[in-house]
Design a protein around this motif. Structure first.
Motif, mmCIF file in Angstrom:
data_model
loop_
_atom_site.group_PDB
_atom_site.id
_atom_site.type_symbol
_atom_site.label_atom_id
_atom_site.label_comp_id
_atom_site.label_asym_id
_atom_site.label_seq_id
_atom_site.Cartn_x
_atom_site.Cartn_y
_atom_site.Cartn_z
ATOM 1 N N THR A 5 0.881 -1.158 0.000
ATOM 2 C CA THR A 5 0.000 0.000 0.000
ATOM 3 C C THR A 5 0.920 1.210 0.000
ATOM 4 N N SER A 6 0.353 2.398 0.147
ATOM 5 C CA SER A 6 1.227 3.568 0.203
ATOM 6 C C SER A 6 2.009 3.620 1.510
ATOM 7 N N ALA A 7 1.536 2.887 2.536
ATOM 8 C CA ALA A 7 2.167 2.971 3.858
ATOM 9 C C ALA A 7 2.885 1.693 4.277
ATOM 10 N N GLU A 8 2.680 0.600 3.564
ATOM 11 C CA GLU A 8 3.192 -0.693 4.027
ATOM 12 C C GLU A 8 3.682 -1.508 2.845
ATOM 13 N N ILE A 9 4.785 -2.241 3.065
ATOM 14 C CA ILE A 9 5.330 -3.132 2.029
ATOM 15 C C ILE A 9 5.708 -4.453 2.676
ATOM 16 N N ARG A 10 5.333 -5.538 2.022
ATOM 17 C CA ARG A 10 5.775 -6.873 2.452
ATOM 18 C C ARG A 10 6.496 -7.537 1.285
ATOM 19 N N PHE A 11 7.479 -8.390 1.633
ATOM 20 C CA PHE A 11 8.351 -8.978 0.618
ATOM 21 C C PHE A 11 8.586 -10.448 0.934
ATOM 22 N N CYS A 12 8.768 -11.232 -0.125
ATOM 23 C CA CYS A 12 9.138 -12.639 0.055
ATOM 24 C C CYS A 12 10.068 -13.069 -1.071
ATOM 25 N N ASP A 13 11.099 -13.810 -0.692
ATOM 26 C CA ASP A 13 11.983 -14.454 -1.665
ATOM 27 C C ASP A 13 11.684 -15.945 -1.592
ATOM 28 N N TYR A 14 11.029 -16.454 -2.637
ATOM 29 C CA TYR A 14 10.554 -17.839 -2.602
ATOM 30 C C TYR A 14 11.676 -18.865 -2.729
ATOM 31 N N ARG A 15 12.916 -18.406 -2.894
ATOM 32 C CA ARG A 15 14.031 -19.346 -2.923
ATOM 33 C C ARG A 15 14.507 -19.697 -1.506
ATOM 34 N N ASP A 16 14.029 -18.920 -0.518
ATOM 35 C CA ASP A 16 14.429 -19.185 0.864
ATOM 36 C C ASP A 16 13.863 -20.514 1.360
ATOM 37 N N PRO A 17 14.548 -21.190 2.301
ATOM 38 C CA PRO A 17 13.954 -22.366 2.935
ATOM 39 C C PRO A 17 12.701 -21.940 3.703
ATOM 40 N N LYS A 18 11.610 -22.652 3.489
ATOM 41 C CA LYS A 18 10.340 -22.321 4.147
ATOM 42 C C LYS A 18 10.050 -20.829 4.004
ATOM 43 N N ALA A 19 10.049 -20.370 2.766
ATOM 44 C CA ALA A 19 9.934 -18.942 2.465
ATOM 45 C C ALA A 19 8.682 -18.337 3.082
ATOM 46 N N ARG A 20 8.862 -17.175 3.719
ATOM 47 C CA ARG A 20 7.704 -16.467 4.259
ATOM 48 C C ARG A 20 7.898 -14.955 4.099
ATOM 49 N N SER A 21 6.770 -14.273 4.013
ATOM 50 C CA SER A 21 6.797 -12.825 3.789
ATOM 51 C C SER A 21 7.263 -12.102 5.048
ATOM 52 N N ARG A 22 7.847 -10.919 4.811
ATOM 53 C CA ARG A 22 8.265 -10.076 5.922
ATOM 54 C C ARG A 22 8.020 -8.616 5.565
ATOM 55 N N ALA A 23 7.794 -7.802 6.564
ATOM 56 C CA ALA A 23 7.597 -6.370 6.356
ATOM 57 C C ALA A 23 8.944 -5.724 6.057
ATOM 58 N N VAL A 24 8.960 -4.814 5.068
ATOM 59 C CA VAL A 24 10.173 -4.053 4.750
ATOM 60 C C VAL A 24 9.801 -2.576 4.679
ATOM 61 N N PHE A 25 10.791 -1.734 4.934
ATOM 62 C CA PHE A 25 10.561 -0.292 4.973
ATOM 63 C C PHE A 25 10.347 0.283 3.579
ATOM 64 N N HIS A 26 10.932 -0.334 2.567
ATOM 65 C CA HIS A 26 10.939 0.234 1.215
ATOM 66 C C HIS A 26 11.221 -0.892 0.225
ATOM 67 N N PHE A 27 11.166 -0.585 -1.046
ATOM 68 C CA PHE A 27 11.543 -1.566 -2.067
ATOM 69 C C PHE A 27 13.060 -1.683 -2.151
ATOM 70 N N HIS A 28 13.531 -2.866 -2.539
ATOM 71 C CA HIS A 28 14.962 -3.078 -2.735
ATOM 72 C C HIS A 28 15.391 -2.480 -4.075
ATOM 73 N N LYS A 29 16.657 -2.176 -4.170
ATOM 74 C CA LYS A 29 17.213 -1.685 -5.435
ATOM 75 C C LYS A 29 17.302 -2.834 -6.446
ATOM 76 N N PRO A 30 17.192 -2.529 -7.740
ATOM 77 C CA PRO A 30 17.345 -3.600 -8.754
ATOM 78 C C PRO A 30 18.738 -4.231 -8.723
ATOM 79 N N GLU A 31 19.776 -3.433 -8.404
ATOM 80 C CA GLU A 31 21.125 -3.995 -8.303
ATOM 81 C C GLU A 31 21.190 -5.101 -7.260
ATOM 82 N N THR A 32 20.463 -4.878 -6.168
ATOM 83 C CA THR A 32 20.459 -5.868 -5.094
ATOM 84 C C THR A 32 19.786 -7.155 -5.530
ATOM 85 N N LEU A 33 18.613 -7.020 -6.150
ATOM 86 C CA LEU A 33 17.902 -8.223 -6.604
ATOM 87 C C LEU A 33 18.712 -8.988 -7.641
#
Length: 921
Positions: free
Chosen positions: A111-139
């Protein structure tokens, strides 16, 4: 912003901006250019990208290939259930698109106030709250890695335990178990001096070397602790090849240039990190102030807000380690900590319930001070209480007295004659009233009472740290220490941030290693974290309300030190078996709380708060903040000022403050609403309706401009009256609770060792004639009592009995007399009703024995009596007389065993056995 937009569209406007800030190009599908020229990685977010299950709000592309999706929702929508929707889009196909993986690994819900993220390659992948979007360089870097960080945690090899304490092994094992379980936060409790920093360095190296952790942020409480931590990294020998940590990885203290890509470990205070994230300039001394001290002064629970900073993105660190998790970490600085998409590990010796709560109750290892004492990692302490009249009660300066008045800011003095009596309370000491003789009386009691009682065998003053109220108070204490001990400048120095970073650190180093510098005075600069092992005395000349901060301050004295190192700075110290906490202000008796902060507007001045109220501000935060300020102001007023304000306002200032605070109390307002509206569950509107007239009545005094001006004038008053009158020592001695604890520990020692210690058995289980002790047995007994977990010296047990059972204790023997233990055990086990020095017992019994000999017809020559007296003294000092003792002083100076046999003949052995049995009975 266009107000006609739908809520979903409004949210997407903000999401677009956040993606742009993070380095993504946001495009419509019709204007798609997956290889649009942009500095750095080609990261593109395509709106409304088609998939086989419908259009996804955003599809993320890096270098022309899809890698993730974003599902956007309007504000207020709970994102917890949206992950299934974004997960479905991540496995759906999109015509003709290239993909990094068949199933897109990265999903965001926003939403405009909240972001959740998940990397499905993780073991037992689960979503987590993040402050902002990651940079494309990082991904892109993540995509190119064989395994994710969370997967690599499972590849950590078995811990090499060489050189690690059990508590450090437990700590590292606990942290790594928590990381493998993907727990976002973990708390580690380790007693002061047990090697928290060494443990952290070991853990960081393992994560960097084996799990390829990119960067670690190491947060410290104060600037000088950061420099101390950097030295730990530089001195750490890595277990893989013996080279130093810094030969493998770069370790830097955060500066104005930010976080370099080549830096593995960044060390910073939370204040400096906030400055870098927000672009707010840092005060010169902000780095040197403890978070414990800041939270005590401001009582602020208003978080420091941060915005996204592309120079320090949310993925800048994989791991954040917080050394000393005080309250301000989750009050004042919470948003700064939560900015990073990183695992958070807290280190503390003194966890509170709120601290444990902040770390999701994930306490992965506990190593308490009590355990550390048992393991000889820490030493215990005794409390020595000093009470003076001025400290406990304040005082009265009579009308007509000529006094010096000092301007607090300029230090200029002028003389005045008081036109009326001026009473002051103990809370006004060193604020509106300065009493030089109060400081002198406390320090004289420390020199003449505490040191002889606690360190009777010493000629060197033990290394002593004094906690002062503020920098000015510290200056005055330093002067009085030098005067009372009749020593020069090198004997006592001040260590505060006001003397400058370099000077303060030089003095800390000198205090740690120099035999000349015996006493240091500080406010907060070495109240936490600083390692000064030779410290044997802490003097509190300021009170502390925070339990966690108090425990940190006490921790300065707990560190163990080997005998050789101690002798280098305190030559006549036998060993550091405990430290003495000298309480000169009642710090050990005052309530310690982690209370809710009342200050809601720390950045708004008192003058401004009163003006806002006069203009019509009725917000609860404003009223509560002003009430809190006025409570503090009232504590600093003298009787004349207090009376003047009461007359002007029509009621005491303390009552005005109380009404302001009560008017905002939720429970009070709810109760009033229940009464007014006749309901058990009043609505928020009903509580607000009740609040308005109560608040209006509470703020009524501040409509009067004379009240506002007078309060501001009094608040700015900088004069301090100097009371030169003498102070009186009321009491100096061991704390009652500590005395009870010592006796309890001593009795527990007896109970625990009944069967094992032959010396004890000899005292209370042998027949009368066989109650005989050897010096070696007593010595072993004394060593066992003074060792963990008991950590008590026989003379301290004696003093404890003397304090609590005065009528039954006859005198105080020399502290060095090992035979004191004989009397103590007899008294503690109930065999004797009176506790008296063993030499006195021996003297009385010897006289009785001599009379018995005379009545039975045995007569001794003067020469024999002289030698019998020497034998008596030997038994009084060592609890036995052996034939071998004749070869040593004082017997060998009188002819030794040969002379003894000449005097007593074949009866010599019988005489010695009889005296051993009779005198020790």
């Amino acid at each position: 912003m266009n107000s006609s937009l739908k809520p979903e569209d409004l949210a997407r406007v903000t999401i677009d901006k956040k993606l742009t800030d993070a380095g993504w190009l946001v495009q419509d599908k019709k204007r798609m250019n997956l290889f649009a020229a942009k500095e750095g990685v080609h990261g593109v977010a395509i709106r409304e990208m088609d998939t086989t299950t419908g259009p996804v709000d955003y599809m993320l592309f890096i270098a022309g290939k899809a890698c993730g999706v974003i599902e956007a929702k309007k504000d207020g929508v709970s994102l917890g259930g949206v992950a299934e929707q974004s997960g479905r889009y991540s496995v759906s196909k999109s015509a003709f698109t290239q993909r990094w993986m068949d199933e897109l690994p990265f999903t965001y819900e926003a939403t405009s106030a909240e972001i959740r993220f998940c990397d499905y390659r993780d073991p037992k992948a689960r979503s987590r709250a993040v402050f902002h979007f990651h940079k494309p360089e990082t991904l892109k870097k993540w995509l190119e890695e064989e395994k994710t960080l969370r997967a690599r945690f499972h590849d950590l090899p078995e811990l090499n335990t060489n050189g690690l304490r059990d508590c450090q092994i437990e700590a590292i094992s606990g942290i790594e178990k928590s990381l493998k379980l993907n727990e976002p936060r973990a708390l580690l409790q380790m007693a002061t001096g047990s090697g928290k920093t060494f443990t952290a360095v070991t853990q960081i190296f393992r994560l960097a070397h084996y799990a390829k952790t990119k960067r670690v942020l190491f947060l410290v409480d104060r600037g000088n602790l950061g420099r101390q931590a950097k030295k730990e990294f530089e001195q750490y020998d890595t277990p893989v090849d013996g080279r130093k940590f810094t030969s493998h990885y770069n370790v830097n203290i955060l500066g104005t240039t930010g976080v370099a890509d080549t830096t593995k470990v960044t060390i910073s205070t939370i204040q400096r990190l906030y400055s870098q994230l927000s672009g707010v300039e840092l005060d010169d001394d902000a780095d040197e102030r403890s978070g414990y001290e800041i939270e005590e002064e401001t009582l602020s629970n208003t978080p420091r807000a941060v915005s996204y900073n592309s120079e320090i993105p949310i993925e800048a660190f994989d791991l954040v380690i917080i050394d000393e998790c005080h309250r301000s970490i989750y009050n004042l600085w919470r948003q700064v900590i939560e900015y990073f998409d990183a695992f958070i590990i807290g280190l503390t010796a003194t966890p509170t319930k709120k601290t444990i709560g902040f770390f999701n109750q994930n306490l992965v290892a506990e190593y308490t001070h009590e355990k550390a004492v048992i393991d000889k990692v820490n030493v215990g302490y005794d409390i020595y209480r000093i009470k003076t009249k001025k400290t406990e009660q304040g005082d009265l300066i009579e009308a007509g007295t000529a006094v010096q008045v000092r301007d607090r800011l300029t230090k200029k003095q002028r003389q005045e004659v008081l036109d009326q009596d001026q009473a002051y309370s103990k809370t006004q000491l060193d604020r509106s009233v300065i009493a030089p003789n109060q400081i002198r009386t406390v320090l004289t009691a420390f020199k003449e009472r505490c040191l002889p009682e606690c360190f009777s065998e010493r000629s060197w003053v033990p290394k002593t740290l004094i906690f002062a109220k503020d920098d000015d108070h510290a200056d005055r204490i330093v002067d009085k220490v030098r005067e009372v001990f009749n020593e020069g400048n090198s004997f006592c120095k001040k260590i505060t941030y006001r003397v400058g970073k370099k000077a303060a650190e030089d003095t800390i180093a000198e205090f740690r290693t120099s035999p000349r510098l015996r006493v240091a005075v500080t406010v907060d600069m070495i109240a936490t974290g600083t390692d000064i092992k030779p410290l044997e005395c802490l003097i509190f000349m300021r009170d502390v309300r925070s339990q966690a901060y108090y425990e940190q301050m006490k921790g300065r004295g707990t560190r163990v030190i080997d005998i050789d190192s101690l002798h280098q700075v305190t030559p006549d110290a036998k060993a550091k078996t405990r430290f003495v906490l000298v309480d000169a202000v009642g710090v050990t008796e005052s309530d310690k709380t982690e209370s809710k902060a009342m200050e809601k507007k720390p950045s708004v001045s008192t003058e401004k708060l009163m003006e806002q109220i006069a203009r019509g501000d009725r917000s609860a935060d404003t009223l509560q903040s002003l009430g809190n300020r006025l409570v503090r102001l009232d504590l600093t007023l003298d009787e004349k000022q207090r009376a003047m304000l009461s007359e002007l306002i029509g009621k005491p200032l303390a009552l005005v403050a109380g009404e302001l605070i009560r008017s905002t109390n939720e429970e009070y307002l709810e109760q009033q609403a229940k009464i007014q509206f006749g309901t058990d569950a009043p609505t928020q509107e009903q509580r607000d309706e009740v609040y308005k007239p109560i608040a209006d009545a509470a703020v009524k005094p501040f409509h009067n401009p004379d009240v506002r001006e007078t309060i501001e004038k009094v608040r700015r008053q900088t004069d301090q009256v100097i009371d030169d009158s003498a102070d009186e020592l009321q009491d100096a001695g061991f704390d009652v609770e500590k005395a009870q604890h010592i006796i309890k520990s001593f009795k527990q020692f007896i109970a625990d060792n009944k069967a094992e210690l032959s010396a004890i058995e000899l005292i209370y289980s042998k027949p009368y004639q066989q109650r005989h002790l050897s010096y070696e047995q007593i010595e072993a007994l004394a060593e066992n009592i003074q060792a963990p977990p008991y950590n008590i010296a026989p003379i301290e047990v004696w003093k404890a009995y003397q304090q609590l059972e005065t009528a039954k204790v006859k005198g105080l023997p020399p502290a060095t007399l090992l035979t004191n233990i004989v009397s103590l055990i007899s008294y503690a086990t109930g065999l004797k009703d009176v506790l008296e020095p063993f030499p006195e017992v021996v003297e009385r019994r010897f006289n009785a024995w001599a009379q018995q000999q005379q009545h039975s017809g045995t007569k001794f020559t003067p020469a024999q009596l002289e030698w019998l007296n020497l034998i008596k003294q030997q038994i009084a000092q060592n609890a036995e007389m052996m034939m071998d003792d004749f070869d040593y002083a004082p017997f060998n100076q009188q002819g030794g065993a040969l002379r003894a046999r000449q005097l007593f003949g074949e009866n010599l052995s019988n005489v010695i056995d009889e005296l051993n049995g009779y005198l020790i009975a």
